[in-house]
Design a protein around this motif. Structure first.
Motif, PDB file in Angstrom:
ATOM      1  N   UNK A  93       0.819  -1.214   0.000  1.00  0.00           N
ATOM      2  CA  UNK A  93       0.000   0.000   0.000  1.00  0.00           C
ATOM      3  C   UNK A  93       0.853   1.264   0.000  1.00  0.00           C
ATOM      4  N   UNK A  94       2.114   1.108   0.314  1.00  0.00           N
ATOM      5  CA  UNK A  94       2.970   2.269   0.556  1.00  0.00           C
ATOM      6  C   UNK A  94       3.104   3.167  -0.687  1.00  0.00           C
ATOM      7  N   UNK A  95       3.341   2.562  -1.842  1.00  0.00           N
ATOM      8  CA  UNK A  95       3.553   3.340  -3.055  1.00  0.00           C
ATOM      9  C   UNK A  95       2.311   4.154  -3.410  1.00  0.00           C
ATOM     10  N   UNK A  96       1.143   3.578  -3.210  1.00  0.00           N
ATOM     11  CA  UNK A  96      -0.095   4.288  -3.541  1.00  0.00           C
ATOM     12  C   UNK A  96      -0.278   5.507  -2.630  1.00  0.00           C
ATOM     13  N   UNK A  97      -0.021   5.327  -1.336  1.00  0.00           N
ATOM     14  CA  UNK A  97      -0.171   6.445  -0.403  1.00  0.00           C
ATOM     15  C   UNK A  97       0.856   7.547  -0.684  1.00  0.00           C
ATOM     16  N   UNK A  98       2.077   7.158  -0.990  1.00  0.00           N
ATOM     17  CA  UNK A  98       3.106   8.159  -1.281  1.00  0.00           C
ATOM     18  C   UNK A  98       2.755   8.929  -2.557  1.00  0.00           C
ATOM     19  N   UNK A  99       2.249   8.227  -3.570  1.00  0.00           N
ATOM     20  CA  UNK A  99       1.821   8.914  -4.789  1.00  0.00           C
ATOM     21  C   UNK A  99       0.691   9.891  -4.497  1.00  0.00           C
ATOM     22  N   UNK A 100      -0.212   9.497  -3.599  1.00  0.00           N
ATOM     23  CA  UNK A 100      -1.306  10.395  -3.211  1.00  0.00           C
ATOM     24  C   UNK A 100      -0.770  11.637  -2.505  1.00  0.00           C
ATOM     25  N   UNK A 101       0.241  11.444  -1.649  1.00  0.00           N
ATOM     26  CA  UNK A 101       0.816  12.581  -0.927  1.00  0.00           C
ATOM     27  C   UNK A 101       1.597  13.508  -1.852  1.00  0.00           C
ATOM     28  N   UNK A 102       2.090  12.981  -2.958  1.00  0.00           N
ATOM     29  CA  UNK A 102       2.865  13.804  -3.888  1.00  0.00           C
ATOM     30  C   UNK A 102       1.994  14.705  -4.749  1.00  0.00           C
ATOM     31  N   UNK A 103       0.702  14.422  -4.820  1.00  0.00           N
ATOM     32  CA  UNK A 103      -0.182  15.169  -5.727  1.00  0.00           C
ATOM     33  C   UNK A 103      -0.118  16.679  -5.513  1.00  0.00           C
ATOM     34  N   UNK A 104      -0.176  17.185  -4.246  1.00  0.00           N
ATOM     35  CA  UNK A 104      -0.135  18.655  -4.095  1.00  0.00           C
ATOM     36  C   UNK A 104       1.153  19.279  -4.606  1.00  0.00           C
ATOM     37  N   UNK A 105       2.241  18.488  -4.671  1.00  0.00           N
ATOM     38  CA  UNK A 105       3.513  19.042  -5.116  1.00  0.00           C
ATOM     39  C   UNK A 105       3.625  19.093  -6.631  1.00  0.00           C
ATOM     40  N   UNK A 106       2.723  18.433  -7.333  1.00  0.00           N
ATOM     41  CA  UNK A 106       2.815  18.359  -8.782  1.00  0.00           C
ATOM     42  C   UNK A 106       2.125  19.513  -9.481  1.00  0.00           C
ATOM     43  N   UNK A 107       1.375  20.322  -8.753  1.00  0.00           N
ATOM     44  CA  UNK A 107       0.668  21.447  -9.358  1.00  0.00           C
ATOM     45  C   UNK A 107       1.052  22.721  -8.627  1.00  0.00           C
ATOM     46  N   UNK A 108       0.941  23.833  -9.324  1.00  0.00           N
ATOM     47  CA  UNK A 108       1.365  25.114  -8.753  1.00  0.00           C
ATOM     48  C   UNK A 108       0.324  25.630  -7.773  1.00  0.00           C
ATOM     49  N   UNK A 109       0.733  26.627  -6.996  1.00  0.00           N
ATOM     50  CA  UNK A 109      -0.182  27.220  -6.020  1.00  0.00           C
ATOM     51  C   UNK A 109      -1.371  27.875  -6.704  1.00  0.00           C
ATOM     52  N   UNK A 110      -1.144  28.491  -7.864  1.00  0.00           N
ATOM     53  CA  UNK A 110      -2.243  29.139  -8.594  1.00  0.00           C
ATOM     54  C   UNK A 110      -3.268  28.100  -9.042  1.00  0.00           C
ATOM     55  N   UNK A 111      -2.775  26.951  -9.532  1.00  0.00           N
ATOM     56  CA  UNK A 111      -3.705  25.893  -9.952  1.00  0.00           C
ATOM     57  C   UNK A 111      -4.490  25.364  -8.765  1.00  0.00           C
ATOM     58  N   UNK A 112      -3.838  25.277  -7.610  1.00  0.00           N
ATOM     59  CA  UNK A 112      -4.535  24.830  -6.394  1.00  0.00           C
ATOM     60  C   UNK A 112      -5.650  25.809  -6.034  1.00  0.00           C
ATOM     61  N   UNK A 113      -5.361  27.094  -6.152  1.00  0.00           N
ATOM     62  CA  UNK A 113      -6.378  28.106  -5.835  1.00  0.00           C
ATOM     63  C   UNK A 113      -7.572  27.986  -6.778  1.00  0.00           C
ATOM     64  N   UNK A 114      -7.301  27.796  -8.075  1.00  0.00           N
ATOM     65  CA  UNK A 114      -8.407  27.623  -9.029  1.00  0.00           C
ATOM     66  C   UNK A 114      -9.228  26.380  -8.691  1.00  0.00           C
TER      67      UNK A 114
END
Length: 319
Positions: free
Chosen positions: A133-154
């Motif tokens: 399960x570890x790889x799936x959870x780590x990939x989930x945690x990486x999601x916020x780092x893959x997009x910019x702050x502006x995209x997060x705001x949108x």
């Protein structure tokens, strides 16, 4: 009798031939200095590139900003050479500035506490789960780092409004009688800050958990401790240094972020970051913006020093 005696023999007493070395012979003492008393230059030469980068890209701009904060401001000029404490005095006297400082500190503290709690729980879950399960959870945690702050705001702009996903979900589940909007509220600003910080704090906590022996939990249970007692007496002390590091990370980011609380929060939620932008670009008052920046850096430094004093003596994150 029976005790082992420490015996120090010389090469002549051992009859060692020339060319055979004794254990420890030829090793230099740590922190060795040159015969003349000078400090070895090799470590400093190795650190020189990093030191130059710090001096050029951090120390010089910080010193320039510190000097700028004491200059005078006579519109329409950006600044006038001089020396005054008026800008720092305004930080204390002006009610708007005091409210903005309080908003920033409270928002950063709450966001940091929420972020650490969520990231601690998430990291502990990943640590306890089987490795598949570890790889799936780590990939989930990486999601916020893959997009910019502006995209997060949108993205949050599509989630919080009255016709957004959250409103439809609450209305469809029967939790509210009519569609509601959480856009431009303190809650929306808090959620945005937590979302941006959570990935960094998660990986800090996961590194601490990975260095912890899981058999501690079994040993505590064998001694009759309840799960809560095991967490309070065993797991939390072992991982406390990670909690301090994660809180420091979240607090620094939350204090300095400008776009997220401005875009998601209400119009009266003024923060230090917003005031720096307003003084710098809106009013062209560079000395006042520099005073805000220096004040922000000092507050962050004081919090980091305090947390450092509260952290365990060991600095090794893996104990």
């Amino acid at each position: 009798m029976g005790q082992r005696r420490n015996v120090h023999l010389s090469r002549r007493q051992l009859h060692l031939p020339v060319g055979v070395t004794m254990a420890g012979e030829g090793k230099s003492e740590p922190n060795a200095t040159r015969p003349g008393g000078g400090v070895a230059l090799v470590p400093w030469l190795l650190m020189m590139p990093a030191l130059l980068l710090v001096i050029v890209f951090f120390t010089v701009p910080l010193a320039t900003m510190f000097r700028m904060s004491f200059n005078e401001w006579i519109p329409p000029k950006l600044y006038t050479e001089g020396f005054t404490f008026d800008h720092y005095a305004r930080l204390v006297r002006d009610n708007v500035f005091r409210a903005a400082i309080m908003n920033t500190v409270v928002l950063a503290l709450v966001a940091s506490c929420v972020t650490v709690c969520i990231s601690y729980t998430f990291a502990m879950l990943v640590w306890l789960k089987p490795s598949r399960w570890r790889l799936m959870f780590i990939a989930l945690a990486l999601c916020p780092l893959l997009i910019s702050e502006i995209a997060v705001i949108f993205g949050w702009w599509m989630f919080f409004p009255k016709n957004g996903l959250l409103s439809y979900a609450l209305y469809g589940a029967g939790l509210v009688t009519e569609k509601t909007s959480l856009m431009y509220t303190e809650f929306a600003a808090l959620v945005g800050l937590v979302y941006i910080n959570i990935a960094f704090c998660f990986f800090i906590m996961l590194s601490i958990f990975d260095g912890t022996d899981k058999r501690l939990l079994d040993a505590s249970a064998d001694l009759g401790a309840t799960p809560f007692t095991t967490f309070r007496r065993v797991l939390l002390p072992v991982t406390w240094i990670g909690v301090v590091a994660a809180f420091s990370q979240a607090f620094i980011w939350s204090m300095g972020i400008y776009a997220t609380p401005t875009a998601l929060g209400p119009n009266n939620l003024w923060t230090i970051g917003f005031l720096i932008q307003e003084q710098m670009l809106g009013k062209s008052n560079w000395p006042m913006a520099s005073a805000f920046s220096i004040f922000l850096a000092v507050v962050v430094a004081l919090v980091i020093v305090t947390l450092r004093l509260l952290s365990p003596k060991k600095t090794n994150l893996h104990g």
